[in-house]
Design an enzyme around this catalytic site. Structure first.
Site, PDB file in Angstrom:
ATOM      1  N   CYS A 242       6.717  -4.194   8.889  1.00 55.90           N
ATOM      2  CA  CYS A 242       7.682  -3.776   7.863  1.00 55.90           C
ATOM      3  C   CYS A 242       9.057  -3.669   8.507  1.00 55.90           C
ATOM      4  O   CYS A 242       9.305  -2.733   9.284  1.00 55.90           O
ATOM      5  CB  CYS A 242       7.248  -2.443   7.249  1.00 55.90           C
ATOM      6  SG  CYS A 242       8.446  -1.825   6.053  1.00 55.90           S
ATOM      7  N   HIS A 269       6.300  -6.919   5.244  1.00 54.01           N
ATOM      8  CA  HIS A 269       7.249  -6.388   4.261  1.00 54.01           C
ATOM      9  C   HIS A 269       8.618  -6.740   4.815  1.00 54.01           C
ATOM     10  O   HIS A 269       8.947  -6.298   5.918  1.00 54.01           O
ATOM     11  CB  HIS A 269       7.198  -4.858   4.202  1.00 54.01           C
ATOM     12  CG  HIS A 269       5.921  -4.282   3.668  1.00 54.01           C
ATOM     13  ND1 HIS A 269       5.709  -2.918   3.635  1.00 54.01           N
ATOM     14  CD2 HIS A 269       4.841  -4.863   3.109  1.00 54.01           C
ATOM     15  CE1 HIS A 269       4.519  -2.686   3.097  1.00 54.01           C
ATOM     16  NE2 HIS A 269       3.966  -3.841   2.772  1.00 54.01           N
ATOM     17  N   ASP A 314      10.633  -6.264  -0.100  1.00 49.45           N
ATOM     18  CA  ASP A 314      10.304  -4.842  -0.165  1.00 49.45           C
ATOM     19  C   ASP A 314      11.274  -4.169  -1.111  1.00 49.45           C
ATOM     20  O   ASP A 314      11.818  -4.812  -1.998  1.00 49.45           O
ATOM     21  CB  ASP A 314      10.305  -4.289   1.257  1.00 49.45           C
ATOM     22  CG  ASP A 314       9.375  -3.108   1.429  1.00 49.45           C
ATOM     23  OD1 ASP A 314       8.869  -2.614   0.415  1.00 49.45           O
ATOM     24  OD2 ASP A 314       9.173  -2.685   2.562  1.00 49.45           O
ATOM     25  N   HIS A 315      11.494  -2.886  -0.927  1.00 50.03           N
ATOM     26  CA  HIS A 315      12.275  -2.119  -1.901  1.00 50.03           C
ATOM     27  C   HIS A 315      13.502  -2.890  -2.372  1.00 50.03           C
ATOM     28  O   HIS A 315      14.243  -3.424  -1.559  1.00 50.03           O
ATOM     29  CB  HIS A 315      12.760  -0.812  -1.278  1.00 50.03           C
ATOM     30  CG  HIS A 315      11.652  -0.070  -0.610  1.00 50.03           C
ATOM     31  ND1 HIS A 315      11.868   0.937   0.280  1.00 50.03           N
ATOM     32  CD2 HIS A 315      10.316  -0.191  -0.727  1.00 50.03           C
ATOM     33  CE1 HIS A 315      10.709   1.396   0.696  1.00 50.03           C
ATOM     34  NE2 HIS A 315       9.744   0.721   0.100  1.00 50.03           N
ATOM     35  N   TYR A 328      10.922  -0.264  -6.655  1.00 50.19           N
ATOM     36  CA  TYR A 328       9.936  -1.243  -7.123  1.00 50.19           C
ATOM     37  C   TYR A 328      10.220  -1.791  -8.518  1.00 50.19           C
ATOM     38  O   TYR A 328       9.314  -1.951  -9.334  1.00 50.19           O
ATOM     39  CB  TYR A 328       8.524  -0.655  -7.016  1.00 50.19           C
ATOM     40  CG  TYR A 328       8.082  -0.578  -5.567  1.00 50.19           C
ATOM     41  CD1 TYR A 328       7.680  -1.721  -4.893  1.00 50.19           C
ATOM     42  CD2 TYR A 328       8.097   0.621  -4.870  1.00 50.19           C
ATOM     43  CE1 TYR A 328       7.305  -1.678  -3.561  1.00 50.19           C
ATOM     44  CE2 TYR A 328       7.713   0.683  -3.528  1.00 50.19           C
ATOM     45  CZ  TYR A 328       7.315  -0.479  -2.890  1.00 50.19           C
ATOM     46  OH  TYR A 328       6.944  -0.437  -1.575  1.00 50.19           O
TER      47      TYR A 328
HETATM   48  C1  DNO Z   1       6.782   2.036   0.815  1.00 57.27           C
HETATM   49  C2  DNO Z   1       5.547   1.444   1.285  1.00 57.27           C
HETATM   50  C3  DNO Z   1       4.584   2.457   1.841  1.00 57.27           C
HETATM   51  C4  DNO Z   1       3.283   1.778   2.238  1.00 57.27           C
HETATM   52  C5  DNO Z   1       2.273   2.706   2.851  1.00 57.27           C
HETATM   53  C6  DNO Z   1       1.080   1.942   3.334  1.00 57.27           C
HETATM   54  O1  DNO Z   1       7.412   1.434   0.007  1.00 57.27           O
HETATM   55  O2  DNO Z   1       5.782   0.393   2.134  1.00 57.27           O
HETATM   56  O3  DNO Z   1       4.338   3.411   0.850  1.00 57.27           O
HETATM   57  O4  DNO Z   1       2.714   1.236   1.086  1.00 57.27           O
HETATM   58  O5  DNO Z   1       2.812   3.416   3.894  1.00 57.27           O
HETATM   59  O6  DNO Z   1      -0.019   2.778   3.363  1.00 57.27           O
END
Ligand code: DNO
Length: 350
Positions: A242, A269, A314-315, A328
């Protein structure tokens, strides 16, 4: 790589599958059974209906994010073996349904932390933001009540906040070393079922990549990951790379980290952050020039290690008046997916 979007299920997500299907190049979703509390067994029938629902919209279920790990396992309370048994049964049910990627995290008490859910950018968009000074002044309860929104961060659900004092007390004796040992104990116990069904476990980093509220953190940099990869040296013990979580620590060189983990990154991510100071960052759009990271170099590193797993934008920022779970929404993640697909195509053609 397979481009994916995270989807929380029709009961919780503001974005329907048919809209996700219209984003060019998106092959599937990463989903979960969001209503099942950590520690409970996922029934096979529920997993199969999730898969059918996704398939009926022409998409694939490319993995689960997350099967959450119960705090009894993380803190090694006397109940941990019972919860590990439950986790194994869930993995068996997932494996029998053909699911072979599970993202999880090993952060004590709650998942990722942000101090603002809607910080305004000059263009009027809003983003998630983190300020260390604000965290230092607050208790987790204060912070929970100040995160004023109709939607909450995953991992900060009201049920969890109700017994937060009890949860914190579980970790009183849990040092960084103990937390690491508890993770290794858990992984060693689940590897046989992962081997049997070829399920790749992909640990998500701690976000931010340092201790918050005095709780220990272990998956914050390359040394931590390598130590874990060596402690349980099995391809089914892998990572979710990530960029936005590892990238909170400016000392983490993201492309170098990727290159150091060939074969062990099972899920990615990819997102960008903008730093105002080392202790204050906000989430930018995915574009390199809008934030701090070189997104081309991140995608190139993934390409160079032969990454074949799912990547998800991601976000996203909140743009064009959308309301959704923080980070999201549809619009900015769709822009992110298109941008990442463009980078990948260009890298591939070079
Ligand atoms: C945030 C996500 C986290 C992720 C968890 C995995 O946006 O990337 O909440 O889903 O840490 O368990």
């Amino acid at each position: 790589m397979k481009m994916a979007l995270r989807w929380f299920g029709s009961e919780f997500d503001t974005v329907p599958l048919w809209k996700i299907k219209q984003i060019p190049g998106v092959q599937g979703v990463i989903s979960t059974l969001y209503d099942i509390p950590a520690g409970e067994i996922w029934e096979k029938s529920r997993i199969l209906s999730l898969i059918d629902e996704i398939k009926s919209e022409g998409l694939l279920l490319l993995g689960i994010e997350s099967v959450n790990v119960h705090d009894a396992i993380k803190a090694a309370t006397p109940l941990r073996d019972k919860y590990i048994e439950n986790y194994i049964t869930t993995l068996e049910n997932l494996g029998e349904a053909g699911v072979n990627l599970v993202c999880y995290n090993f952060m004590p008490v709650f998942d990722w932390t942000r101090t603002e859910l809607a910080r305004k950018r000059p263009d009027g968009s809003t983003v998630l933001a983190y300020n260390q000074g604000a965290v230092d002044k607050l208790t987790p309860e204060d912070m929970f009540s100040s995160l004023d929104s109709d939607f909450l961060l995953p991992g900060w659900e009201p049920e969890r906040m109700e017994n937060i004092k009890e949860l914190f007390s579980l970790y009183r004796e849990v040092t960084v070393e103990k937390l690491f040992d508890n993770l290794v104990y858990f992984l060693k116990a689940i590897m046989p079922v992962c081997d049997r069904y070829n399920i790749k476990m992909a640990i998500h980093p701690d976000d931010p990549a340092w201790e918050v509220f005095g709780l220990p953190r272990i998956i914050t940099n390359l040394d931590g990951i390598k130590r874990l990869m060596n402690a349980v040296d099995n391809v089914h013990n892998g990572v979710t790379f990530c960029s936005g979580s590892y990238g909170t620590n400016r000392e983490n060189n993201l492309p170098e980290m990727i290159k150091a983990l060939p074969g062990r990154i099972h899920f990615a991510h990819v997102r960008n952050l903008r730093f105002n100071s080392p202790g204050d960052f906000e989430e930018a759009s995915h574009l390199s020039s809008d934030g701090t990271f070189d997104m081309y170099a991140i995608m190139k590193a993934l390409y160079d290690i032969g990454f074949e797993g799912p990547i998800r934008p991601d976000h996203g920022r909140m743009i064009w008046g959308e309301a959704s779970m923080p980070g999201y929404g549809l619009y900015d993640r769709a822009l992110g997916a298109s941008y990442l697909n463009g980078l990948w195509e260009a890298i591939n053609k070079q």
